[in-house]
Design an enzyme around this catalytic site. Structure first.
Site, PDB file in Angstrom:
ATOM      1  N   THR A  60     -14.905   6.407  -1.399  1.00  0.00           N
ATOM      2  CA  THR A  60     -13.750   7.483  -0.964  1.00  0.00           C
ATOM      3  C   THR A  60     -12.743   7.365  -2.065  1.00  0.00           C
ATOM      4  O   THR A  60     -12.937   6.669  -3.124  1.00  0.00           O
ATOM      5  CB  THR A  60     -13.089   6.984   0.373  1.00  0.00           C
ATOM      6  OG1 THR A  60     -12.152   5.633   0.126  1.00  0.00           O
ATOM      7  CG2 THR A  60     -14.006   6.774   1.540  1.00  0.00           C
ATOM      8  N   PHE A  96     -15.594  -5.159   4.401  1.00  0.00           N
ATOM      9  CA  PHE A  96     -14.297  -4.878   4.217  1.00  0.00           C
ATOM     10  C   PHE A  96     -14.021  -3.277   4.145  1.00  0.00           C
ATOM     11  O   PHE A  96     -13.025  -2.669   4.134  1.00  0.00           O
ATOM     12  CB  PHE A  96     -14.287  -5.162   2.583  1.00  0.00           C
ATOM     13  CG  PHE A  96     -14.299  -6.298   2.275  1.00  0.00           C
ATOM     14  CD1 PHE A  96     -13.087  -7.180   2.416  1.00  0.00           C
ATOM     15  CD2 PHE A  96     -15.299  -7.199   1.994  1.00  0.00           C
ATOM     16  CE1 PHE A  96     -12.866  -8.489   1.902  1.00  0.00           C
ATOM     17  CE2 PHE A  96     -15.371  -8.499   1.444  1.00  0.00           C
ATOM     18  CZ  PHE A  96     -14.158  -9.123   1.557  1.00  0.00           C
ATOM     19  N   THR A 137      -6.878  -6.878  10.375  1.00  0.00           N
ATOM     20  CA  THR A 137      -5.479  -6.893  10.033  1.00  0.00           C
ATOM     21  C   THR A 137      -4.439  -7.600  11.184  1.00  0.00           C
ATOM     22  O   THR A 137      -4.878  -7.647  12.372  1.00  0.00           O
ATOM     23  CB  THR A 137      -5.095  -5.583   9.828  1.00  0.00           C
ATOM     24  OG1 THR A 137      -3.715  -5.460   9.696  1.00  0.00           O
ATOM     25  CG2 THR A 137      -5.524  -4.524  10.808  1.00  0.00           C
ATOM     26  N   ASP A 138      -3.415  -8.000  10.765  1.00  0.00           N
ATOM     27  CA  ASP A 138      -2.392  -8.372  11.726  1.00  0.00           C
ATOM     28  C   ASP A 138      -1.997  -7.325  12.643  1.00  0.00           C
ATOM     29  O   ASP A 138      -1.336  -7.567  13.639  1.00  0.00           O
ATOM     30  CB  ASP A 138      -1.289  -9.181  11.140  1.00  0.00           C
ATOM     31  CG  ASP A 138      -0.578  -8.393   9.895  1.00  0.00           C
ATOM     32  OD1 ASP A 138      -0.895  -7.306   9.736  1.00  0.00           O
ATOM     33  OD2 ASP A 138       0.309  -9.101   9.461  1.00  0.00           O
ATOM     34  N   GLU A 139      -2.097  -6.298  12.186  1.00  0.00           N
ATOM     35  CA  GLU A 139      -1.558  -4.893  12.734  1.00  0.00           C
ATOM     36  C   GLU A 139      -1.994  -4.919  13.814  1.00  0.00           C
ATOM     37  O   GLU A 139      -1.552  -4.063  14.884  1.00  0.00           O
ATOM     38  CB  GLU A 139      -1.559  -3.724  11.856  1.00  0.00           C
ATOM     39  CG  GLU A 139      -0.768  -4.069  10.401  1.00  0.00           C
ATOM     40  CD  GLU A 139      -0.577  -2.862   9.699  1.00  0.00           C
ATOM     41  OE1 GLU A 139      -0.588  -1.520  10.189  1.00  0.00           O
ATOM     42  OE2 GLU A 139      -0.737  -2.879   8.210  1.00  0.00           O
ATOM     43  N   TYR A 188      -4.254   3.716  12.494  1.00  0.00           N
ATOM     44  CA  TYR A 188      -4.672   2.815  11.712  1.00  0.00           C
ATOM     45  C   TYR A 188      -5.178   1.444  12.309  1.00  0.00           C
ATOM     46  O   TYR A 188      -6.141   1.123  12.636  1.00  0.00           O
ATOM     47  CB  TYR A 188      -4.018   2.435  10.282  1.00  0.00           C
ATOM     48  CG  TYR A 188      -4.550   1.185   9.659  1.00  0.00           C
ATOM     49  CD1 TYR A 188      -5.908   0.952   9.139  1.00  0.00           C
ATOM     50  CD2 TYR A 188      -3.593   0.010   9.527  1.00  0.00           C
ATOM     51  CE1 TYR A 188      -6.361  -0.045   8.429  1.00  0.00           C
ATOM     52  CE2 TYR A 188      -4.153  -1.074   8.984  1.00  0.00           C
ATOM     53  CZ  TYR A 188      -5.457  -1.208   8.490  1.00  0.00           C
ATOM     54  OH  TYR A 188      -5.934  -2.547   7.924  1.00  0.00           O
ATOM     55  N   ALA A 227      -4.802   0.852  15.643  1.00  0.00           N
ATOM     56  CA  ALA A 227      -5.589   1.332  16.802  1.00  0.00           C
ATOM     57  C   ALA A 227      -7.207   1.266  16.261  1.00  0.00           C
ATOM     58  O   ALA A 227      -8.160   0.795  17.164  1.00  0.00           O
ATOM     59  CB  ALA A 227      -5.244   2.518  17.479  1.00  0.00           C
ATOM     60  N   LYS A 283      -8.652   0.084  13.869  1.00  0.00           N
ATOM     61  CA  LYS A 283      -9.058  -1.262  13.396  1.00  0.00           C
ATOM     62  C   LYS A 283      -9.329  -2.420  14.655  1.00  0.00           C
ATOM     63  O   LYS A 283     -10.225  -2.915  14.824  1.00  0.00           O
ATOM     64  CB  LYS A 283      -8.161  -2.099  12.527  1.00  0.00           C
ATOM     65  CG  LYS A 283      -8.151  -1.725  11.339  1.00  0.00           C
ATOM     66  CD  LYS A 283      -9.424  -1.471  10.237  1.00  0.00           C
ATOM     67  CE  LYS A 283      -9.776  -3.303  10.096  1.00  0.00           C
ATOM     68  NZ  LYS A 283     -11.021  -3.200   9.128  1.00  0.00           N
TER      69      LYS A 283
HETATM   70  P1  NAD Z   1      -9.195  -0.340   0.102  1.00  0.00           P
HETATM   71  O1  NAD Z   1      -8.455   1.048   0.926  1.00  0.00           O
HETATM   72  O2  NAD Z   1      -8.584  -0.660  -1.004  1.00  0.00           O
HETATM   73  O3  NAD Z   1     -10.957  -0.209   0.162  1.00  0.00           O
HETATM   74  C1  NAD Z   1     -11.458   0.393   0.979  1.00  0.00           C
HETATM   75  C2  NAD Z   1     -12.863   0.406   0.573  1.00  0.00           C
HETATM   76  O4  NAD Z   1     -13.773   0.984   1.706  1.00  0.00           O
HETATM   77  C3  NAD Z   1     -13.121   1.787  -0.598  1.00  0.00           C
HETATM   78  O5  NAD Z   1     -13.865   1.047  -1.566  1.00  0.00           O
HETATM   79  C4  NAD Z   1     -13.715   3.015   0.098  1.00  0.00           C
HETATM   80  O6  NAD Z   1     -14.411   3.525  -0.781  1.00  0.00           O
HETATM   81  C5  NAD Z   1     -14.435   1.806   0.961  1.00  0.00           C
HETATM   82  N1  NAD Z   1     -14.882   2.891   2.448  1.00  0.00           N
HETATM   83  C6  NAD Z   1     -13.968   3.520   3.106  1.00  0.00           C
HETATM   84  N2  NAD Z   1     -14.732   4.134   3.961  1.00  0.00           N
HETATM   85  C7  NAD Z   1     -16.112   3.894   3.855  1.00  0.00           C
HETATM   86  C8  NAD Z   1     -17.218   4.268   4.527  1.00  0.00           C
HETATM   87  N3  NAD Z   1     -17.276   5.035   5.459  1.00  0.00           N
HETATM   88  N4  NAD Z   1     -18.445   3.730   4.205  1.00  0.00           N
HETATM   89  C9  NAD Z   1     -18.464   2.793   3.069  1.00  0.00           C
HETATM   90  N5  NAD Z   1     -17.331   2.449   2.388  1.00  0.00           N
HETATM   91  C10 NAD Z   1     -16.079   2.970   2.818  1.00  0.00           C
HETATM   92  O7  NAD Z   1      -8.813  -1.528   1.387  1.00  0.00           O
HETATM   93  P2  NAD Z   1      -8.327  -2.846   1.118  1.00  0.00           P
HETATM   94  O8  NAD Z   1      -7.016  -3.066   0.928  1.00  0.00           O
HETATM   95  O9  NAD Z   1      -9.466  -3.544   0.222  1.00  0.00           O
HETATM   96  O10 NAD Z   1      -8.887  -3.604   2.608  1.00  0.00           O
HETATM   97  C11 NAD Z   1     -10.034  -4.140   2.717  1.00  0.00           C
HETATM   98  C12 NAD Z   1     -10.286  -4.469   4.343  1.00  0.00           C
HETATM   99  O11 NAD Z   1      -9.196  -5.289   4.706  1.00  0.00           O
HETATM  100  C13 NAD Z   1     -10.094  -3.345   5.384  1.00  0.00           C
HETATM  101  O12 NAD Z   1     -10.917  -3.442   6.236  1.00  0.00           O
HETATM  102  C14 NAD Z   1      -8.454  -3.525   5.915  1.00  0.00           C
HETATM  103  O13 NAD Z   1      -8.439  -3.101   6.993  1.00  0.00           O
HETATM  104  C15 NAD Z   1      -8.506  -5.143   5.889  1.00  0.00           C
HETATM  105  N6  NAD Z   1      -7.323  -5.624   5.602  1.00  0.00           N
HETATM  106  C16 NAD Z   1      -6.426  -5.147   4.333  1.00  0.00           C
HETATM  107  C17 NAD Z   1      -5.199  -5.711   4.110  1.00  0.00           C
HETATM  108  C18 NAD Z   1      -4.240  -5.550   2.991  1.00  0.00           C
HETATM  109  O14 NAD Z   1      -3.113  -5.833   2.898  1.00  0.00           O
HETATM  110  N7  NAD Z   1      -4.830  -4.737   1.793  1.00  0.00           N
HETATM  111  C19 NAD Z   1      -4.679  -6.630   5.516  1.00  0.00           C
HETATM  112  C20 NAD Z   1      -5.293  -7.048   6.158  1.00  0.00           C
HETATM  113  C21 NAD Z   1      -6.619  -6.576   6.392  1.00  0.00           C
END
Ligand code: NAD
Length: 325
Positions: free
Chosen positions: A37, A82, A126-128, A150, A152, A154
């Site tokens: 994406t 992820f 996430t903590d959210e 978002y 909701a 997750k």
């Molecule tokens: P990001 O947005 O940087 O990356 C998301 C990745 O998922 C991208 O490479 C995108 O191409 C891929 N993707 C999206 N939809 C997809 C689909 N339908 N099929 C396959 N791939 C798909 O996100 P991030 O910050 O690296 O977060 C990774 C995970 O960690 C997420 O699940 C997020 O909810 C969780 N998280 C993130 C944080 C933070 O602060 N960044 C904190 C807590 C939890």
């Protein structure tokens, strides 16, 4: 050689974790399934793209055929999910993509774990999902009270993970992390957005009065925590990953301004985010009791991150056209 499947590995945390695994475990192969994406970026993985232990599949986690093909061909010993839509502001403007990927995509992966008898599935969340709190901390037993589309979405995925363990006995672990920051974070998120704005001589937009509090973990520490959970936790368990390093957004901004030698005149106060959660705070006692603790001091890690963005303009400049709504 054992294989692991990482979904969303071209994003911020996923790509950091792929680097971590390839460096830490010479005997492990990594398969990365990512839809690419706007947030997915193969430049994050340029240095390892020719590594014989690394395979990339462009595919969507909501696509049953693609997901089942990947599971059948690679027989992963563990799946780290992820893949998600991750930006709260985008979820307010267009929730559907979040429901598709974060709920339906999680369901599709869980079905594949069931069909292929995958030994372990780890959900990165996430903590959210716990909502907002003015004081106190969320434990793993706190109820889900998500406030944005978002969180909701997750929470919906996380509920399915729990239910698949309870109903079908699937070997799953769920992680709830505080905000992660570090290299390769897409420049729509607050730290890279503010740093790249300031490098370009632009102002930084603060929602409301900037008093909203967030808890932060450096990406290296998060990757170690995840690895730790993978090695030590039992299926069915849930872990909060937090550091206790909590600061109001205005204080975070002041630190970034200071690191880039800019003044507070670079702050622009803007209308608050709809439904803006005031404060997140995690109790990480459970994982700490097992022996994990963060190693990076917040200020030192923030400085490393600012330096990384200063020296990687060729990475983030091409992303700017996609980094605002
Ligand atoms: P990001 O947005 O940087 O990356 C998301 C990745 O998922 C991208 O490479 C995108 O191409 C891929 N993707 C999206 N939809 C997809 C689909 N339908 N099929 C396959 N791939 C798909 O996100 P991030 O910050 O690296 O977060 C990774 C995970 O960690 C997420 O699940 C997020 O909810 C969780 N998280 C993130 C944080 C933070 O602060 N960044 C904190 C807590 C939890």
């Amino acid at each position: 050689m054992a294989k692991i499947l990482i979904t969303g590995g071209a994003g911020f945390i996923g790509s950091n974790f792929i680097h971590h695994v390839l460096q830490t475990y010479p005997e492990i192969e990594v398969v990365n399934l990512d839809a690419l994406t706007y947030a997915g970026n193969l430049a994050n993985l340029k240095d390892i793209e020719k590594d014989p232990r690394y395979t990339f599949i462009q595919g969507d986690i909501t696509d049953e055929k693609c997901v089942n093909r990947a599971f059948k061909e690679h027989q992963p010993s563990v799946v780290f999910n992820f893949a998600a839509e991750t930006h709260v502001d985008r979820s307010i403007h267009g929730p559907k993509a979040f429901i598709m990927t974060d709920v339906l995509g999680t369901y599709t992966l869980l079905e594949a774990v069931k069909t292929h008898a995958t030994p372990l599935y780890i959900q990165i969340s996430t903590d959210e999902v716990y909502g907002s709190t003015h004081d106190g901390e969320f434990t793993e037993e706190s109820p889900f009270l998500p406030n944005s589309p978002y969180s909701a979405s997750k929470a919906g995925g996380d509920h399915l993970v729990r239910a698949y363990h309870h109903t079908y006995g699937l070997p799953v672990i769920a992680i709830h992390s505080c905000n992660v920051f570090g290299p390769y974070q897409f420049p729509e998120k607050v730290i890279p957005r503010f740093v790249t704005n300031l490098i370009q001589g632009k102002k930084v937009p603060i929602y409301g009065t900037g008093q909203n509090v967030r808890e932060w973990i450096f990406t290296q520490d998060f990757c170690h925590a995840l690895d730790f959970v993978w090695q030590k936790a039992k299926p069915g368990e849930v872990f909060n990953i937090g550091t206790g390093q909590r600061i109001p957004n205005l204080e975070l901004t002041t630190k970034i301004l200071h690191l880039l030698e800019k003044g507070s005149d670079q702050i622009e106060y803007v209308a608050d985010r709809l439904g803006h959660d005031f404060r997140y705070a995690l109790s990480a006692e459970k994982i700490r009791a097992l022996g994990w603790k963060p190693t990076y001091d917040f200020d030192a890690a923030l400085q490393l991150t600012v330096e990384w963005y200063k020296t990687h303009e060729s990475w983030w400049k091409p992303l700017l056209p996609n980094s605002s709504l």
